[in-house]
Design a protein around this motif. Sequence first.
Motif, PDB file in Angstrom:
ATOM      1  N   MET A   1     -40.077-101.648  42.155  1.00  0.00           N
ATOM      2  CA  MET A   1     -40.884-100.937  43.131  1.00  0.00           C
ATOM      3  C   MET A   1     -41.618 -99.683  42.793  1.00  0.00           C
ATOM      4  SD  MET A   1     -38.546 -99.078  46.261  1.00  0.00           S
ATOM      5  CE  MET A   1     -39.572 -98.943  47.872  1.00  0.00           C
ATOM      6  N   GLU A   2     -42.751 -99.370  43.628  1.00  0.00           N
ATOM      7  CA  GLU A   2     -43.454 -98.371  42.984  1.00  0.00           C
ATOM      8  C   GLU A   2     -42.984 -97.024  43.866  1.00  0.00           C
ATOM      9  OE1 GLU A   2     -47.841-100.158  42.368  1.00  0.00           O
ATOM     10  OE2 GLU A   2     -47.361 -99.905  44.499  1.00  0.00           O
ATOM     11  N   TYR A   3     -43.500 -96.027  43.120  1.00  0.00           N
ATOM     12  CA  TYR A   3     -43.083 -94.630  43.663  1.00  0.00           C
ATOM     13  C   TYR A   3     -44.393 -93.793  43.127  1.00  0.00           C
ATOM     14  CZ  TYR A   3     -38.041 -95.805  43.813  1.00  0.00           C
ATOM     15  OH  TYR A   3     -37.146 -96.391  44.033  1.00  0.00           O
ATOM     16  N   ALA A   4     -44.625 -92.794  44.217  1.00  0.00           N
ATOM     17  CA  ALA A   4     -45.392 -91.834  44.054  1.00  0.00           C
ATOM     18  C   ALA A   4     -44.961 -90.638  43.722  1.00  0.00           C
ATOM     19  CB  ALA A   4     -46.276 -91.441  45.386  1.00  0.00           C
ATOM     20  N   LEU A   5     -45.288 -89.979  42.500  1.00  0.00           N
ATOM     21  CA  LEU A   5     -44.617 -88.559  41.873  1.00  0.00           C
ATOM     22  C   LEU A   5     -45.879 -87.710  42.447  1.00  0.00           C
ATOM     23  CD1 LEU A   5     -43.464 -89.683  38.313  1.00  0.00           C
ATOM     24  CD2 LEU A   5     -42.357 -89.868  40.382  1.00  0.00           C
ATOM     25  N   LEU A   6     -45.560 -86.815  43.516  1.00  0.00           N
ATOM     26  CA  LEU A   6     -46.449 -85.777  43.954  1.00  0.00           C
ATOM     27  C   LEU A   6     -46.333 -84.503  43.271  1.00  0.00           C
ATOM     28  CD1 LEU A   6     -46.136 -87.047  47.735  1.00  0.00           C
ATOM     29  CD2 LEU A   6     -47.709 -88.075  46.051  1.00  0.00           C
ATOM     30  N   ILE A   7     -47.254 -83.965  42.831  1.00  0.00           N
ATOM     31  CA  ILE A   7     -47.229 -82.941  41.993  1.00  0.00           C
ATOM     32  C   ILE A   7     -47.586 -81.597  42.806  1.00  0.00           C
ATOM     33  CG2 ILE A   7     -47.768 -81.531  39.812  1.00  0.00           C
ATOM     34  CD1 ILE A   7     -48.833 -84.518  38.786  1.00  0.00           C
ATOM     35  N   TYR A   8     -46.724 -80.721  43.143  1.00  0.00           N
ATOM     36  CA  TYR A   8     -46.799 -79.486  43.955  1.00  0.00           C
ATOM     37  C   TYR A   8     -46.623 -78.224  43.061  1.00  0.00           C
ATOM     38  CZ  TYR A   8     -46.524 -82.228  48.005  1.00  0.00           C
ATOM     39  OH  TYR A   8     -46.576 -83.068  48.924  1.00  0.00           O
ATOM     40  N   GLY A   9     -47.760 -77.248  43.372  1.00  0.00           N
ATOM     41  CA  GLY A   9     -47.648 -76.023  42.706  1.00  0.00           C
ATOM     42  C   GLY A   9     -48.654 -75.163  43.213  1.00  0.00           C
ATOM     43  N   ASP A  10     -48.791 -74.052  42.526  1.00  0.00           N
ATOM     44  CA  ASP A  10     -49.503 -72.784  43.268  1.00  0.00           C
ATOM     45  C   ASP A  10     -50.658 -72.608  42.694  1.00  0.00           C
ATOM     46  OD1 ASP A  10     -50.391 -70.161  43.989  1.00  0.00           O
ATOM     47  OD2 ASP A  10     -48.609 -69.270  43.832  1.00  0.00           O
ATOM     48  N   GLU A  11     -51.828 -72.903  43.560  1.00  0.00           N
ATOM     49  CA  GLU A  11     -53.098 -72.925  42.893  1.00  0.00           C
ATOM     50  C   GLU A  11     -53.467 -71.610  42.271  1.00  0.00           C
ATOM     51  OE1 GLU A  11     -55.912 -75.934  45.241  1.00  0.00           O
ATOM     52  OE2 GLU A  11     -55.679 -74.254  45.898  1.00  0.00           O
ATOM     53  N   LYS A  12     -52.926 -70.349  42.880  1.00  0.00           N
ATOM     54  CA  LYS A  12     -53.370 -69.238  41.970  1.00  0.00           C
ATOM     55  C   LYS A  12     -52.754 -69.316  40.766  1.00  0.00           C
ATOM     56  CE  LYS A  12     -53.445 -66.812  46.343  1.00  0.00           C
ATOM     57  NZ  LYS A  12     -52.700 -65.852  47.081  1.00  0.00           N
ATOM     58  N   VAL A  13     -51.607 -69.677  40.385  1.00  0.00           N
ATOM     59  CA  VAL A  13     -50.906 -70.005  38.808  1.00  0.00           C
ATOM     60  C   VAL A  13     -51.897 -70.818  38.177  1.00  0.00           C
ATOM     61  CG1 VAL A  13     -49.030 -70.695  37.620  1.00  0.00           C
ATOM     62  CG2 VAL A  13     -48.732 -69.255  39.664  1.00  0.00           C
ATOM     63  N   TRP A  14     -52.217 -71.961  38.794  1.00  0.00           N
ATOM     64  CA  TRP A  14     -53.162 -72.957  38.074  1.00  0.00           C
ATOM     65  C   TRP A  14     -54.585 -72.291  37.571  1.00  0.00           C
ATOM     66  CZ3 TRP A  14     -52.019 -77.224  42.202  1.00  0.00           C
ATOM     67  CH2 TRP A  14     -50.586 -77.753  41.748  1.00  0.00           C
ATOM     68  N   ALA A  15     -54.972 -71.562  38.664  1.00  0.00           N
ATOM     69  CA  ALA A  15     -56.418 -71.134  38.281  1.00  0.00           C
ATOM     70  C   ALA A  15     -56.505 -69.673  37.445  1.00  0.00           C
ATOM     71  CB  ALA A  15     -57.081 -70.184  39.659  1.00  0.00           C
ATOM     72  N   ALA A  16     -55.114 -69.121  37.252  1.00  0.00           N
ATOM     73  CA  ALA A  16     -54.971 -67.985  36.176  1.00  0.00           C
ATOM     74  C   ALA A  16     -54.750 -68.618  34.741  1.00  0.00           C
ATOM     75  CB  ALA A  16     -53.924 -67.040  36.776  1.00  0.00           C
ATOM     76  N   GLN A  17     -54.564 -69.468  34.502  1.00  0.00           N
ATOM     77  CA  GLN A  17     -54.575 -70.139  33.115  1.00  0.00           C
ATOM     78  C   GLN A  17     -55.624 -69.972  32.416  1.00  0.00           C
ATOM     79  OE1 GLN A  17     -52.825 -74.107  34.180  1.00  0.00           O
ATOM     80  NE2 GLN A  17     -50.973 -73.419  33.800  1.00  0.00           N
ATOM     81  N   THR A  18     -55.149 -69.739  30.997  1.00  0.00           N
ATOM     82  CA  THR A  18     -56.437 -69.572  30.022  1.00  0.00           C
ATOM     83  C   THR A  18     -56.685 -70.846  29.628  1.00  0.00           C
ATOM     84  OG1 THR A  18     -54.630 -69.557  28.202  1.00  0.00           O
ATOM     85  CG2 THR A  18     -55.382 -67.704  29.133  1.00  0.00           C
TER      86      THR A  18
END
Length: 117
Positions: A1-18
């Motif tokens: 069976m197929e499954y979607a693994l949907l990744i959620y997070g905070d864009e502010k945290v992603w944008a602040a990464q070096t």
Amino acid sequence: MEYALLIYGDEKVWAAQTEDELRELAARHERFVRMLDERGAMRGGRELAPVSAATTLRRRGEDVSVTDGPFAETAEVLGGFYLIEAADLDEAMELAARMPEGVVEIRPVVPVRESAG
């Protein structure tokens, strides 16, 4: 069976990464994809553009409205997805537990139904 693994997070945290943090995260995702490939589970996946690039269409009967932005205002947003093949939810959860980041929603994919015609 197929499954979607949907990744959620905070864009502010992603944008602040070096740059170094982004490279390490990309490397962790590459290792995750290799693991899925080795198990024959990888079916696809992509990173999504920021929610600022989203457009939401709402239909109510014949009326259609279009707005800029995401469907809902929330701190955690959908940042990407993987489409995997797994025997059951237990295996999908085991694979999702190896995801290198974020909150992961596991959702079964409804098989395409063949037309009766």
